[in-house]
Write an enzyme that holds these catalytic residues in place. Sequence first.
Site, short mmCIF file in Angstrom:
data_model
loop_
_atom_site.label_atom_id
_atom_site.label_comp_id
_atom_site.label_asym_id
_atom_site.label_seq_id
_atom_site.Cartn_x
_atom_site.Cartn_y
_atom_site.Cartn_z
N GLY A 1 45.94 35.00 47.33
CA GLY A 1 45.63 34.88 48.75
C GLY A 1 44.86 36.11 49.17
N HIS A 2 43.61 35.90 49.52
CA HIS A 2 42.76 37.03 49.91
C HIS A 2 42.32 36.84 51.36
CE1 HIS A 2 42.61 37.70 45.65
NE2 HIS A 2 41.96 36.57 45.43
N ASP B 1 47.73 41.96 46.36
CA ASP B 1 47.49 42.15 47.79
C ASP B 1 47.00 43.56 48.13
OD1 ASP B 1 48.41 39.53 48.12
OD2 ASP B 1 50.48 40.25 48.13
N GLN C 1 45.78 38.23 41.51
CA GLN C 1 47.00 38.97 41.18
C GLN C 1 46.68 40.43 40.83
OE1 GLN C 1 46.62 35.60 39.65
NE2 GLN C 1 47.33 35.15 41.69
N LYS D 1 41.79 43.17 47.49
CA LYS D 1 40.70 42.83 46.57
C LYS D 1 39.63 42.01 47.29
CE LYS D 1 43.73 40.89 43.83
NZ LYS D 1 45.02 41.32 44.41
#
Length: 429
Positions: A40-41, A13, A223, A16
């Site tokens: 989750g982006h 987190d 990740q 990215k």
Amino acid sequence: MPAIVLIGAQWGDEGKGKATDLLGSRIDYVVKFNGGNNAGHTVVIGEEKYALHLLPSGILSDGVVPVIGNGVVIDVAVLFEELDGLIARGIDVSRLRVSANAHVITSYHRTLDKVTERFLGKRQIGTTGRGIGPTYADKINRVGIRIQDLFDEGILRQKVEGALDQKNQLLVKVYNRRAVTVDEIVEELLGYAERLRPMVGDTALELHRALDEGKTLLFEGGQATMLDVDHGTYPFVTSSSSTSGGAVTGSGIAPNRIDRVIGVIKAYTTRVGAGPFPTELFDEWGDFLTEKGAEFGTTTGRKRRTGWYDAPIARYSARINGVTDFVLTKLDVLTGIERIPVCVAYEVDGERFDEMPVNQTDFHHAKPIYEHFPGWTEDITGVREFSDLPANAQAYVLALEAMSGSRMSAIGVGPGRDAIVVRHDLLGA
Ligand code: GDP
Ligand code: IMO
Ligand code: MG
């Protein structure tokens, strides 16, 4: 500058998605090489906010070819749902390529993820519950189902039978769950085949050809370094290779083709799930970072744990990944703090460690040694030139640069697409 790897340098987190988006218009291919829908982006474009899980964030840029590499684990229903969500918002996803060798997450992987966590009790990892660990375990154990198996009913049935021989014993006898039938799994997976077929191919070959044609490829890690199954804080990690080496095994390109490694790193630290975190804050500063940084998970909505910047971890990441450039994100979140602590080394039972201790017990007991840097109060979200940042903000960035093992080439000053200060061109010299 044909092949660029972009990875998270902390516990995930870091931003990215936004960093990838920054390069979007100059990239021809964006490749996801590890993980699955545990990622989750969040990418903010104008008024629009996109949350991506299984698809690489580069998919939001016009003309780019998104690729899901062999190192990824795919929940096909989630893939289709995410594609449909983007199509409904007018994003062109027609170029997506999916590796025939990527592994498939099935319902029994999701079930096993959840029940094994429950059985771990206090020793829980705090996984995302998406079936990631059990799917990679099957891959390594050579009882996994691959995307290509979905196009051959005979082989698929054989493989599901082989996998369920073991799984049903576990599910019923150990975890007290109902057995899964071969038919229900085969039927579900075959149902995906038709829509999936045109997307699937030999992506390693396609990527080699693209490199040979002089195209620019971005390998986008899910990740982060400290969640890598080999180099992270094992066992409190994910089950894939989320460091730059994973870009090679997870896509099929060779190591000598990688030109640049971008490490994305926050101006402080966060972590979701269990495991050691030396600079973690339990006081009002922790709440300050959570609230001001909006530190709630994109995937599970969990509140992220927060702490100060940890320079030994930055150096570790720089080494493990060969970081050539850092993108330092969320500097704006630190605005208003009078004295900003930065961890420069650890103390473990009276001994000083300048680098991350190799022994996990030492790391669990590591107490941060802090240096303090003077803060700033000016709003920096509109700043676009490094020299326009307050002097103390510049000094903070330069201090981090000096202790982090690579240059700080870009600095995030807000969530928006353009809220970034570029010091060195990420694709240039
Ligand atoms: P990822 O998993 O590494 O892609 O990161 P996430 O998207 O899960 O979390 C990063 C969050 O920080 C997102 O909500 C971004 O919109 C936001 N973000 C990224 N860069 C910045 C920045 O420089 N400043 C602020 N305030 N927010 C940022
Ligand atoms: P992005 O790509 C932060 C964490 C989980 C858990 C551990 C194992 O958004 O940075 P898993 O479901 O992967 O088996 O969970 O890893 N984790 C993440 N934490 N960001 C992520 O992805 C993560 N993906 C997994 O919280 O501690
Ligand atoms: Mg994330």
